[in-house]
Scaffold this active site. Structure first.
Site, PDB file in Angstrom:
ATOM      1  CE  LYS A  22      -1.351  -0.623  -4.031  1.00  0.00           C
ATOM      2  NZ  LYS A  22      -0.509   0.168  -3.115  1.00  0.00           N
ATOM      3  CG  ASN A  23       2.878  -1.331  -4.127  1.00  0.00           C
ATOM      4  OD1 ASN A  23       1.964  -0.494  -4.139  1.00  0.00           O
ATOM      5  ND2 ASN A  23       2.987  -2.248  -3.187  1.00  0.00           N
ATOM      6  CB  CYS A 126      -2.652   3.952   6.930  1.00  0.00           C
ATOM      7  SG  CYS A 126      -1.622   2.564   6.523  1.00  0.00           S
ATOM      8  NE  ARG A 131       2.542   2.222   5.430  1.00  0.00           N
ATOM      9  CZ  ARG A 131       1.998   1.980   4.244  1.00  0.00           C
ATOM     10  NH1 ARG A 131       0.692   1.936   4.121  1.00  0.00           N
ATOM     11  NH2 ARG A 131       2.743   1.791   3.186  1.00  0.00           N
ATOM     12  CG  ASP A 316       2.203  -5.377   0.150  1.00  0.00           C
ATOM     13  OD1 ASP A 316       2.083  -4.995   1.322  1.00  0.00           O
ATOM     14  OD2 ASP A 316       2.662  -4.648  -0.753  1.00  0.00           O
ATOM     15  NE  ARG A 408      -4.976   2.386  -1.578  1.00  0.00           N
ATOM     16  CZ  ARG A 408      -4.055   1.835  -0.784  1.00  0.00           C
ATOM     17  NH1 ARG A 408      -4.384   1.198   0.304  1.00  0.00           N
ATOM     18  NH2 ARG A 408      -2.777   1.927  -1.071  1.00  0.00           N
TER      19      ARG A 408
HETATM   20  C1  LIG Z   1       3.071   2.021  -2.504  1.00  0.00           C
HETATM   21  C2  LIG Z   1       3.980   0.946  -2.010  1.00  0.00           C
HETATM   22  O1  LIG Z   1       4.919   0.574  -2.684  1.00  0.00           O
HETATM   23  N1  LIG Z   1       3.695   0.435  -0.811  1.00  0.00           N
HETATM   24  C3  LIG Z   1       4.478  -0.656  -0.320  1.00  0.00           C
HETATM   25  C4  LIG Z   1       5.687  -0.132   0.421  1.00  0.00           C
HETATM   26  O2  LIG Z   1       5.221   0.704   1.465  1.00  0.00           O
HETATM   27  P1  LIG Z   1       6.247   1.655   2.224  1.00  0.00           P
HETATM   28  O3  LIG Z   1       7.268   2.133   1.276  1.00  0.00           O
HETATM   29  O4  LIG Z   1       5.430   2.652   2.954  1.00  0.00           O
HETATM   30  O5  LIG Z   1       6.890   0.637   3.256  1.00  0.00           O
HETATM   31  P2  LIG Z   1       8.371   0.617   3.826  1.00  0.00           P
HETATM   32  O6  LIG Z   1       9.156  -0.441   3.128  1.00  0.00           O
HETATM   33  O7  LIG Z   1       8.925   1.991   3.821  1.00  0.00           O
HETATM   34  O8  LIG Z   1       8.123   0.175   5.333  1.00  0.00           O
HETATM   35  C5  LIG Z   1       8.811  -0.917   5.907  1.00  0.00           C
HETATM   36  C6  LIG Z   1       8.933  -0.702   7.401  1.00  0.00           C
HETATM   37  O9  LIG Z   1       9.798   0.418   7.642  1.00  0.00           O
HETATM   38  C7  LIG Z   1       9.178   1.329   8.508  1.00  0.00           C
HETATM   39  N2  LIG Z   1       9.627   2.690   8.155  1.00  0.00           N
HETATM   40  C8  LIG Z   1       9.532   3.113   6.869  1.00  0.00           C
HETATM   41  C9  LIG Z   1       9.922   4.385   6.503  1.00  0.00           C
HETATM   42  C10 LIG Z   1      10.443   5.228   7.514  1.00  0.00           C
HETATM   43  O10 LIG Z   1      10.813   6.381   7.272  1.00  0.00           O
HETATM   44  N3  LIG Z   1      10.538   4.768   8.790  1.00  0.00           N
HETATM   45  C11 LIG Z   1      10.147   3.510   9.138  1.00  0.00           C
HETATM   46  O11 LIG Z   1      10.247   3.114  10.292  1.00  0.00           O
HETATM   47  C12 LIG Z   1       7.675   1.123   8.262  1.00  0.00           C
HETATM   48  O12 LIG Z   1       6.885   1.605   9.321  1.00  0.00           O
HETATM   49  C13 LIG Z   1       7.610  -0.375   8.107  1.00  0.00           C
HETATM   50  O13 LIG Z   1       7.620  -0.973   9.383  1.00  0.00           O
HETATM   51  O14 LIG Z   1       6.434  -1.223   0.937  1.00  0.00           O
HETATM   52  C14 LIG Z   1       5.723  -2.034   1.893  1.00  0.00           C
HETATM   53  C15 LIG Z   1       6.673  -3.106   2.407  1.00  0.00           C
HETATM   54  O15 LIG Z   1       7.007  -3.983   1.392  1.00  0.00           O
HETATM   55  C16 LIG Z   1       4.473  -2.611   1.240  1.00  0.00           C
HETATM   56  O16 LIG Z   1       3.721  -3.276   2.211  1.00  0.00           O
HETATM   57  C17 LIG Z   1       3.632  -1.521   0.595  1.00  0.00           C
HETATM   58  O17 LIG Z   1       2.613  -2.109  -0.194  1.00  0.00           O
HETATM   59  C1  LIG Z   2       0.097  -1.286   1.886  1.00  0.00           C
HETATM   60  C2  LIG Z   2      -0.088  -1.168   0.570  1.00  0.00           C
HETATM   61  O1  LIG Z   2      -0.129   0.002  -0.129  1.00  0.00           O
HETATM   62  P1  LIG Z   2       0.193   1.473   0.406  1.00  0.00           P
HETATM   63  O2  LIG Z   2       1.651   1.498   0.755  1.00  0.00           O
HETATM   64  O3  LIG Z   2      -0.108   2.309  -0.790  1.00  0.00           O
HETATM   65  O4  LIG Z   2      -0.688   1.722   1.588  1.00  0.00           O
HETATM   66  C3  LIG Z   2      -0.254  -2.358  -0.296  1.00  0.00           C
HETATM   67  O5  LIG Z   2      -0.132  -2.216  -1.530  1.00  0.00           O
HETATM   68  O6  LIG Z   2      -0.522  -3.462   0.244  1.00  0.00           O
END
Ligand SMILES: CC(=O)N[C@H]1[C@@H](OP(=O)(O)OP(=O)(O)OC[C@H]2O[C@@H](n3ccc(=O)[nH]c3=O)[C@H](O)[C@@H]2O)O[C@H](CO)[C@@H](O)[C@@H]1O
Ligand SMILES: C=C(OP(=O)(O)O)C(=O)O
Length: 429
Positions: A22-23, A126, A131, A316, A408
């Protein structure tokens, strides 16, 4: 609303085909906005996130066709998705669509890179944490975009195009790295992305972008160098296997005992999880066909684990590991370092008889001899599947509510587990 009924106590034996991730599928689909040509993705999982994103991309003017339902009665193959963004008819991603899935915010990068403007609803928090998207916006600003927050939207403009720059992420962010990478492919000059996420899904996106004509160096490392090109072209790309799905089924087998081949799983993309499962008492072997996991006789050993960006133990899989450790012979400790609130499963696992104490970001799990089935529900994807893992070993019947969370991210979960002997069924309506 669908529910899943599980009667615990059966071993798992057989083969589970692992779907495309998915990711990886989501950012790959979004990358189709970068080119007028057709991008063909194979091995795309049948998930509600994929169909929702297809709808969101359709709103921007992308022609999306989905084909290839299945080959044979019981062998499920991924879908083939063709995406053609010949002309982008709308650079706005409205709240109603973005609020259905966070990753759709990432459309901001290809829209501004190709069209010079994008207006994308902020995604909001969420169930697993706040996030924020500050780092994603910082990356686009470094590339020369002007960004304003207006009425809940990030309004991003770069009328003269983006310019290559140094982007240093203070914190590893998967979404931030996807955004920086996509935007930089069409920027003028060279971009260096430091402290880039090294997750295999980032590498999968980079490999696809290279096939589309992008110039990217440093794949798999924490420094990506992107030299912009004026246009990208279409290509074919197969979505990488889902290491989180594979890790989840590995934990199911470690929980119930048995012997299962995770067909198509890539051990090199999930070493941290495999090491933890080995410590927990599972026998793991890499084969040409995937990963074979066995646990016979011996109990589950407790583990101490801290989540971390790749190549560390993935957040995850944190909930699933906690589900497994509820039956360990001793005390486990799991510390979550990525998301501040990713413990929604703790209370629900307790309903099945688990003993878990939460102190800040660390959960202490006292393994119990017996779990007992109960009605449960969770508010996010991985929390929901941790309940499935516990239910597979619980005495009696568990009803998992709010199955839409599972849909999902897990393709045909109940069919895959039932084929290996689990007593599991979906109750529709
Ligand atoms: C669709 C997808 O691929 N989702 C994955 C993606 O989510 P996602 O890309 O949202 O997660 P991030 O790696 O960006 O988040 C990591 C950390 O950075 C923080 N952060 C992130 C962006 C930002 O602008 N500011 C900030 O502070 C977040 O709150 C979190 O604490 O990576 C996560 C971490 O491996 C996974 O759990 C999710 O499944
Ligand atoms: C947190 C997850 O997905 P999303 O970033 O799409 O919420 C996930 O795949 O576990």
């Amino acid at each position: 609303m669908d529910r899943i009924r599980i009667t615990g106590g059966r071993e798992l034996n057989g083969t589970i085909p692992i779907s495309g991730a998915k990711n990886a599928a989501l950012p790959l689909m979004i990358a189709s906005l970068l080119t007028e040509d057709e991008l063909t993705l194979t091995n795309v999982p049948r998930l509600s996130d994929v169909s929702n994103l297809a709808r969101i991309l359709g709103n921007h003017g992308v022609d999306v066709t989905i084909a290839g339902k299945r080959s044979g009665d019981d062998v499920l193959m991924g879908q083939t998705v063709r995406l053609a963004a010949r002309s982008i008819v709308d650079t706005t991603a409205p709240y109603e669509l973005v609020s259905t899935m966070r990753a759709s915010f990432w459309v901001i990068a290809p829209l501004v890179a190709r069209m010079g403007r994008a207006k994308v609803s902020l995604p909001g928090g969420c169930a697993i944490g706040t996030r924020p998207v500050d780092l994603l916006l910082m990356a686009l600003e470094r590339l020369g975009a002007k960004i304003e927050i207006d009425a809940g939207y990030a309004v991003c403009e770069a009328p003269n195009g983006l310019k290559g720059a140094e982007i240093d992420f203070g914190k590893v962010t998967v979404g931030g790295t996807h955004v920086a990478l996509m935007a930089a492919t069409l920027a003028d000059g060279t971009t260096v992305i430091r402290n880039a996420a090294r997750e295999p899904e980032v590498t999968d996106l980079a490999e696809c972008l290279i096939k589309m004509g992008a110039r990217i160096k440093g794949l798999g490392t924490d420094t990506l160098e992107v030299t912009g090109v004026t246009r990208l072209k279409g290509t074919h790309h197969a979505v990488v296997a889902d290491r989180i799905e594979a890790g989840t089924y590995a934990m199911c087998v470690a929980m119930t005992g048995g012997d299962v081949l995770l067909e198509g799983a890539r051990p090199e993309l999930m070493q941290a999880a495999l090491d933890v499962l080995t410590q927990a008492g599972a026998e793991i072997s890499a084969t040409n066909a995937g990963i074979r996991i066995k646990r016979n006789g011996a109990g589950i050993s407790p583990v101490t684990v801290t989540t971390a960006p790749f190549p560390g133990f993935p957040t995850d899989l944190q909930a699933q590991l906690m589900g497994l450790m509820t039956r360990a012979q001793g005390t486990s400790r799991i510390t979550e370092t990525i998301f501040e609130n990713r413990f929604m499963h703790v209370q629900e696992l307790a309903r099945l008889g688990a003993h878990i104490h939460l102190d800040g970001q660390t959960a202490t799990i006292e393994g119990v001899d017996v779990l007992k089935g109960a009605p449960v529900m969770a508010t996010d994807l991985r929390a929901s599947v941790s309940l499935v893992i516990a239910a597979l070993a619980a005495q009696g019947e568990t009803l998992v509510n709010r199955v839409y969370h599972l849909d999902r991210g897990f393709e045909n979960l109940e069919a895959k587990l039932a084929a290996c002997g689990a007593q599991i069924e979906r109750i529709s309506g």
